[in-house]
Design a protein around this motif. Structure first.
Motif, PDB file in Angstrom:
ATOM      1  N   LYS A  11       0.467   5.583   4.086  1.00 35.69           N
ATOM      2  CA  LYS A  11      -0.430   4.538   3.606  1.00 35.69           C
ATOM      3  C   LYS A  11      -0.088   3.160   4.172  1.00 35.69           C
ATOM      4  O   LYS A  11      -0.902   2.248   4.117  1.00 35.69           O
TER       5      LYS A  11
ATOM      6  N   GLU B  47      -7.762   0.806   4.812  1.00 35.73           N
ATOM      7  CA  GLU B  47      -7.489   0.522   3.405  1.00 35.73           C
ATOM      8  C   GLU B  47      -6.762  -0.801   3.242  1.00 35.73           C
ATOM      9  O   GLU B  47      -7.045  -1.560   2.298  1.00 35.73           O
TER      10      GLU B  47
ATOM     11  N   ASN C 250       0.828  -1.207   0.000  1.00 31.14           N
ATOM     12  CA  ASN C 250       0.000   0.000   0.000  1.00 31.14           C
ATOM     13  C   ASN C 250       0.863   1.257   0.000  1.00 31.14           C
ATOM     14  O   ASN C 250       0.564   2.243  -0.672  1.00 31.14           O
TER      15      ASN C 250
ATOM     16  N   HIS D  28       1.148   3.933  -3.397  1.00 35.71           N
ATOM     17  CA  HIS D  28       0.823   5.362  -3.270  1.00 35.71           C
ATOM     18  C   HIS D  28       2.069   6.221  -3.041  1.00 35.71           C
ATOM     19  O   HIS D  28       1.950   7.451  -2.965  1.00 35.71           O
TER      20      HIS D  28
ATOM     21  N   ASP E 196      -2.493   2.899   7.046  1.00 38.64           N
ATOM     22  CA  ASP E 196      -3.911   3.112   6.776  1.00 38.64           C
ATOM     23  C   ASP E 196      -4.602   1.757   6.882  1.00 38.64           C
ATOM     24  O   ASP E 196      -4.844   1.070   5.887  1.00 38.64           O
TER      25      ASP E 196
END
Length: 278
Positions: free
Chosen positions: A186, A192, A177, A181, A189
Protein backbone atom coordinates in the motif's frame (compact mmCIF):
# COMPACT_ATOMS: atom_id res chain seq x y z
CA UNK A 1 -12.81 18.07 9.83
CA UNK A 2 -9.98 19.24 12.07
CA UNK A 3 -8.05 22.36 11.12
CA UNK A 4 -4.32 22.59 10.46
CA UNK A 5 -3.65 23.98 13.94
CA UNK A 6 -5.88 21.35 15.59
CA UNK A 7 -3.80 18.50 14.16
CA UNK A 8 -0.52 20.08 15.26
CA UNK A 9 -1.71 21.18 18.71
CA UNK A 10 -3.11 17.70 19.41
CA UNK A 11 0.22 16.24 18.32
CA UNK A 12 2.12 18.55 20.67
CA UNK A 13 0.02 17.41 23.64
CA UNK A 14 0.00 13.70 22.81
CA UNK A 15 3.52 12.70 24.05
CA UNK A 16 2.61 13.92 27.56
CA UNK A 17 -0.21 11.35 27.80
CA UNK A 18 2.29 8.79 29.12
CA UNK A 19 5.64 10.18 30.27
CA UNK A 20 7.01 6.74 31.20
CA UNK A 21 6.55 5.39 27.68
CA UNK A 22 7.95 8.61 26.22
CA UNK A 23 11.05 8.19 28.38
CA UNK A 24 11.22 4.58 27.18
CA UNK A 25 11.54 5.90 23.62
CA UNK A 26 14.09 8.40 24.92
CA UNK A 27 16.23 5.63 26.40
CA UNK A 28 16.38 3.95 22.99
CA UNK A 29 17.54 7.24 21.47
CA UNK A 30 20.15 7.58 24.23
CA UNK A 31 21.46 4.11 23.35
CA UNK A 32 21.74 5.19 19.70
CA UNK A 33 23.61 8.35 20.70
CA UNK A 34 26.05 6.52 22.97
CA UNK A 35 26.71 3.87 20.31
CA UNK A 36 27.28 6.63 17.76
CA UNK A 37 29.84 8.33 20.03
CA UNK A 38 31.69 5.06 20.70
CA UNK A 39 31.60 4.20 16.99
CA UNK A 40 33.07 7.60 16.10
CA UNK A 41 35.85 7.21 18.68
CA UNK A 42 36.66 3.70 17.44
CA UNK A 43 36.63 4.84 13.81
CA UNK A 44 39.08 7.63 14.63
CA UNK A 45 41.32 5.16 16.51
CA UNK A 46 41.28 2.71 13.59
CA UNK A 47 42.10 5.50 11.14
CA UNK A 48 45.02 6.67 13.28
CA UNK A 49 46.36 3.10 13.53
CA UNK A 50 46.14 2.60 9.78
CA UNK A 51 47.88 5.92 9.10
CA UNK A 52 50.59 4.99 11.61
CA UNK A 53 51.09 1.61 9.92
CA UNK A 54 51.30 3.26 6.50
CA UNK A 55 53.93 5.70 7.74
CA UNK A 56 56.04 2.91 9.27
CA UNK A 57 55.85 0.56 6.28
CA UNK A 58 55.83 3.18 3.50
CA UNK A 59 52.99 1.19 1.95
CA UNK A 60 49.65 2.31 0.51
CA UNK A 61 46.24 1.48 1.90
CA UNK A 62 45.68 -1.01 -0.93
CA UNK A 63 48.88 -2.89 -0.12
CA UNK A 64 48.12 -3.44 3.56
CA UNK A 65 47.54 -7.03 4.63
CA UNK A 66 44.48 -7.79 6.73
CA UNK A 67 46.79 -8.94 9.53
CA UNK A 68 48.30 -5.45 9.66
CA UNK A 69 44.93 -3.88 10.44
CA UNK A 70 43.58 -3.41 13.99
CA UNK A 71 41.13 -6.32 13.60
CA UNK A 72 39.71 -6.13 17.12
CA UNK A 73 38.80 -2.47 16.79
CA UNK A 74 37.36 -3.01 13.31
CA UNK A 75 35.16 -5.88 14.48
CA UNK A 76 34.02 -3.83 17.48
CA UNK A 77 33.15 -0.86 15.26
CA UNK A 78 31.14 -3.12 12.94
CA UNK A 79 29.35 -4.71 15.91
CA UNK A 80 28.44 -1.27 17.27
CA UNK A 81 27.15 -0.23 13.86
CA UNK A 82 24.98 -3.35 13.58
CA UNK A 83 23.56 -3.00 17.11
CA UNK A 84 22.85 0.68 16.49
CA UNK A 85 21.02 -0.14 13.26
CA UNK A 86 18.91 -2.78 15.02
CA UNK A 87 17.95 -0.33 17.79
CA UNK A 88 17.08 2.25 15.12
CA UNK A 89 14.72 -0.23 13.46
CA UNK A 90 13.04 -0.91 16.80
CA UNK A 91 12.53 2.85 17.23
CA UNK A 92 11.02 3.06 13.74
CA UNK A 93 8.75 0.15 14.66
CA UNK A 94 7.56 2.05 17.71
CA UNK A 95 6.89 5.17 15.64
CA UNK A 96 4.99 2.92 13.21
CA UNK A 97 2.74 1.98 16.16
CA UNK A 98 2.34 5.65 17.15
CA UNK A 99 1.03 6.44 13.66
CA UNK A 100 -1.28 3.41 13.87
CA UNK A 101 -2.65 4.57 17.23
CA UNK A 102 -3.25 8.04 15.78
CA UNK A 103 -5.13 6.61 12.80
CA UNK A 104 -7.27 4.51 15.16
CA UNK A 105 -7.90 7.53 17.44
CA UNK A 106 -6.18 5.96 20.45
CA UNK A 107 -5.01 8.53 23.00
CA UNK A 108 -2.51 6.32 24.84
CA UNK A 109 1.04 5.58 23.69
CA UNK A 110 1.92 2.10 22.36
CA UNK A 111 3.43 -0.54 24.63
CA UNK A 112 6.98 -1.90 24.29
CA UNK A 113 6.01 -5.56 24.77
CA UNK A 114 6.35 -6.89 21.22
CA UNK A 115 9.99 -6.06 20.43
CA UNK A 116 10.15 -8.61 17.59
CA UNK A 117 7.04 -7.13 15.99
CA UNK A 118 8.41 -3.62 16.42
CA UNK A 119 11.61 -4.70 14.67
CA UNK A 120 9.68 -6.13 11.69
CA UNK A 121 7.51 -3.03 11.43
CA UNK A 122 10.66 -0.91 11.67
CA UNK A 123 12.14 -2.80 8.72
CA UNK A 124 9.02 -1.98 6.67
CA UNK A 125 9.23 1.66 7.72
CA UNK A 126 12.92 1.80 6.79
CA UNK A 127 12.50 0.11 3.38
CA UNK A 128 9.67 2.41 2.32
CA UNK A 129 11.57 5.51 3.47
CA UNK A 130 14.65 4.30 1.58
CA UNK A 131 12.63 3.60 -1.57
CA UNK A 132 11.19 7.13 -1.58
CA UNK A 133 14.68 8.57 -1.06
CA UNK A 134 16.15 6.86 -4.13
CA UNK A 135 15.01 9.46 -6.75
CA UNK A 136 16.66 12.37 -4.91
CA UNK A 137 19.75 10.24 -4.28
CA UNK A 138 20.05 9.54 -8.00
CA UNK A 139 19.75 13.23 -8.90
CA UNK A 140 22.30 14.13 -6.20
CA UNK A 141 24.67 11.49 -7.58
CA UNK A 142 24.30 13.05 -11.04
CA UNK A 143 25.12 16.45 -9.52
CA UNK A 144 28.33 15.00 -8.07
CA UNK A 145 29.28 13.55 -11.46
CA UNK A 146 29.03 16.96 -13.14
CA UNK A 147 30.88 18.95 -10.48
CA UNK A 148 33.40 20.00 -13.13
CA UNK A 149 30.63 21.63 -15.12
CA UNK A 150 30.07 24.81 -13.13
CA UNK A 151 27.02 25.86 -15.15
CA UNK A 152 25.09 22.58 -14.87
CA UNK A 153 25.89 21.77 -11.23
CA UNK A 154 23.68 24.45 -9.54
CA UNK A 155 20.72 23.52 -11.75
CA UNK A 156 21.00 19.82 -10.94
CA UNK A 157 21.36 20.58 -7.22
CA UNK A 158 18.18 22.69 -7.31
CA UNK A 159 16.40 19.85 -9.10
CA UNK A 160 17.74 17.44 -6.49
CA UNK A 161 16.31 19.53 -3.65
CA UNK A 162 12.94 19.84 -5.40
CA UNK A 163 12.81 16.08 -6.05
CA UNK A 164 13.71 15.44 -2.40
CA UNK A 165 10.89 17.73 -1.18
CA UNK A 166 8.33 16.16 -3.53
CA UNK A 167 9.37 12.63 -2.54
CA UNK A 168 9.20 13.59 1.14
CA UNK A 169 5.62 14.83 0.85
CA UNK A 170 4.57 11.67 -0.98
CA UNK A 171 6.51 9.48 1.46
CA UNK A 172 4.52 10.72 4.47
CA UNK A 173 1.20 9.67 2.96
CA UNK A 174 2.77 6.48 1.59
CA UNK A 175 3.92 5.48 5.08
CA UNK A 176 0.51 6.34 6.47
CA UNK A 177 -1.19 4.22 3.82
CA UNK A 178 1.09 1.28 4.56
CA UNK A 179 0.54 1.55 8.31
CA UNK A 180 -3.24 1.95 8.00
CA UNK A 181 -3.53 -1.27 5.95
CA UNK A 182 -0.50 -2.98 7.53
CA UNK A 183 0.72 -3.79 4.02
CA UNK A 184 3.97 -2.63 2.46
CA UNK A 185 2.33 -2.83 -0.99
CA UNK A 186 0.00 0.00 0.00
CA UNK A 187 3.02 2.30 0.32
CA UNK A 188 3.30 2.11 -3.48
CA UNK A 189 -0.40 2.28 -4.34
CA UNK A 190 0.04 5.69 -5.94
CA UNK A 191 -3.59 6.07 -7.06
CA UNK A 192 -4.80 5.56 -3.47
CA UNK A 193 -2.07 7.83 -2.09
CA UNK A 194 -3.01 10.58 -4.53
CA UNK A 195 -6.68 10.04 -3.72
CA UNK A 196 -6.05 10.44 0.02
CA UNK A 197 -4.13 13.66 -0.50
CA UNK A 198 -6.86 14.98 -2.82
CA UNK A 199 -9.54 14.09 -0.25
CA UNK A 200 -7.74 16.13 2.38
CA UNK A 201 -6.81 18.87 -0.09
CA UNK A 202 -3.31 19.58 -1.34
CA UNK A 203 -3.17 22.99 0.34
CA UNK A 204 -4.22 21.59 3.72
CA UNK A 205 -1.93 18.58 3.35
CA UNK A 206 1.12 20.69 2.58
CA UNK A 207 0.01 23.27 5.14
CA UNK A 208 -0.10 20.76 8.02
CA UNK A 209 3.37 19.45 7.19
CA UNK A 210 4.87 22.93 6.76
CA UNK A 211 3.21 24.23 9.94
CA UNK A 212 4.55 21.21 11.85
CA UNK A 213 8.05 21.88 10.54
CA UNK A 214 7.80 25.60 11.44
CA UNK A 215 6.64 24.78 14.98
CA UNK A 216 9.49 22.29 15.25
CA UNK A 217 12.04 24.89 14.13
CA UNK A 218 10.78 27.58 16.51
CA UNK A 219 10.72 25.37 19.59
CA UNK A 220 13.97 23.70 18.55
CA UNK A 221 15.69 27.08 18.52
CA UNK A 222 14.44 27.71 22.07
CA UNK A 223 15.63 24.26 23.16
CA UNK A 224 18.97 24.92 21.46
CA UNK A 225 19.43 28.03 23.58
CA UNK A 226 18.65 26.06 26.75
CA UNK A 227 21.07 23.30 25.73
CA UNK A 228 23.76 25.93 25.11
CA UNK A 229 23.34 27.21 28.66
CA UNK A 230 23.56 23.64 29.97
CA UNK A 231 26.76 23.14 27.98
CA UNK A 232 28.28 26.27 29.54
CA UNK A 233 27.27 25.08 33.02
CA UNK A 234 28.76 21.62 32.48
CA UNK A 235 31.90 23.14 30.97
CA UNK A 236 32.36 25.31 34.04
CA UNK A 237 31.81 22.31 36.34
CA UNK A 238 33.85 19.71 34.45
CA UNK A 239 37.19 21.06 33.26
CA UNK A 240 38.88 19.75 30.10
CA UNK A 241 36.35 16.95 29.59
CA UNK A 242 34.88 17.81 26.20
CA UNK A 243 33.85 14.22 25.44
CA UNK A 244 32.06 13.85 28.79
CA UNK A 245 30.23 17.16 28.33
CA UNK A 246 29.15 16.40 24.77
CA UNK A 247 28.03 12.91 25.81
CA UNK A 248 25.91 14.20 28.72
CA UNK A 249 24.32 16.96 26.61
CA UNK A 250 23.66 14.53 23.76
CA UNK A 251 22.07 12.02 26.15
CA UNK A 252 19.81 14.69 27.67
CA UNK A 253 18.72 15.84 24.23
CA UNK A 254 18.04 12.27 23.07
CA UNK A 255 16.12 11.35 26.24
CA UNK A 256 13.81 14.36 26.33
CA UNK A 257 13.92 16.24 23.02
CA UNK A 258 14.46 13.72 20.22
CA UNK A 259 11.96 11.27 21.72
CA UNK A 260 9.34 14.00 22.08
CA UNK A 261 9.70 15.29 18.53
CA UNK A 262 9.64 11.81 17.03
CA UNK A 263 6.41 10.86 18.82
CA UNK A 264 4.88 14.28 18.13
CA UNK A 265 5.58 14.18 14.39
CA UNK A 266 4.38 10.56 14.08
CA UNK A 267 1.15 11.52 15.82
CA UNK A 268 0.59 14.39 13.38
CA UNK A 269 1.28 12.06 10.43
CA UNK A 270 -1.40 9.67 11.65
CA UNK A 271 -3.81 12.59 12.07
CA UNK A 272 -3.16 13.61 8.46
CA UNK A 273 -4.21 10.18 7.21
CA UNK A 274 -7.22 10.06 9.56
CA UNK A 275 -8.46 13.36 8.18
CA UNK A 276 -7.88 12.26 4.58
CA UNK A 277 -10.19 9.24 4.77
CA UNK A 278 -13.16 10.91 6.45
Amino acid sequence: MASITDCVVEGLKYPFNDIKKLLGVGILFVIIDLLSIVFTIKTVDVTKMIIGTLEKTNATAFNLNFSQLPNGDIYLAIAILVVGFIVSLIILGYLYDVVKFSINRKDDLPEFGDIGGMFIRGVKYFLVSLAYSIPSMIVTFLAILVTNNSSAWPVIMIISVLVMIICYFFMIMALNNMIAHDSIKKAFDFSEIMGNISNLGWIKYIGIILFTVIVFMIINIAIGIVMSFLTVIFAATINNQAIVISTVISAIEALFVTSYWSVFFSRVCGSIYRESVK
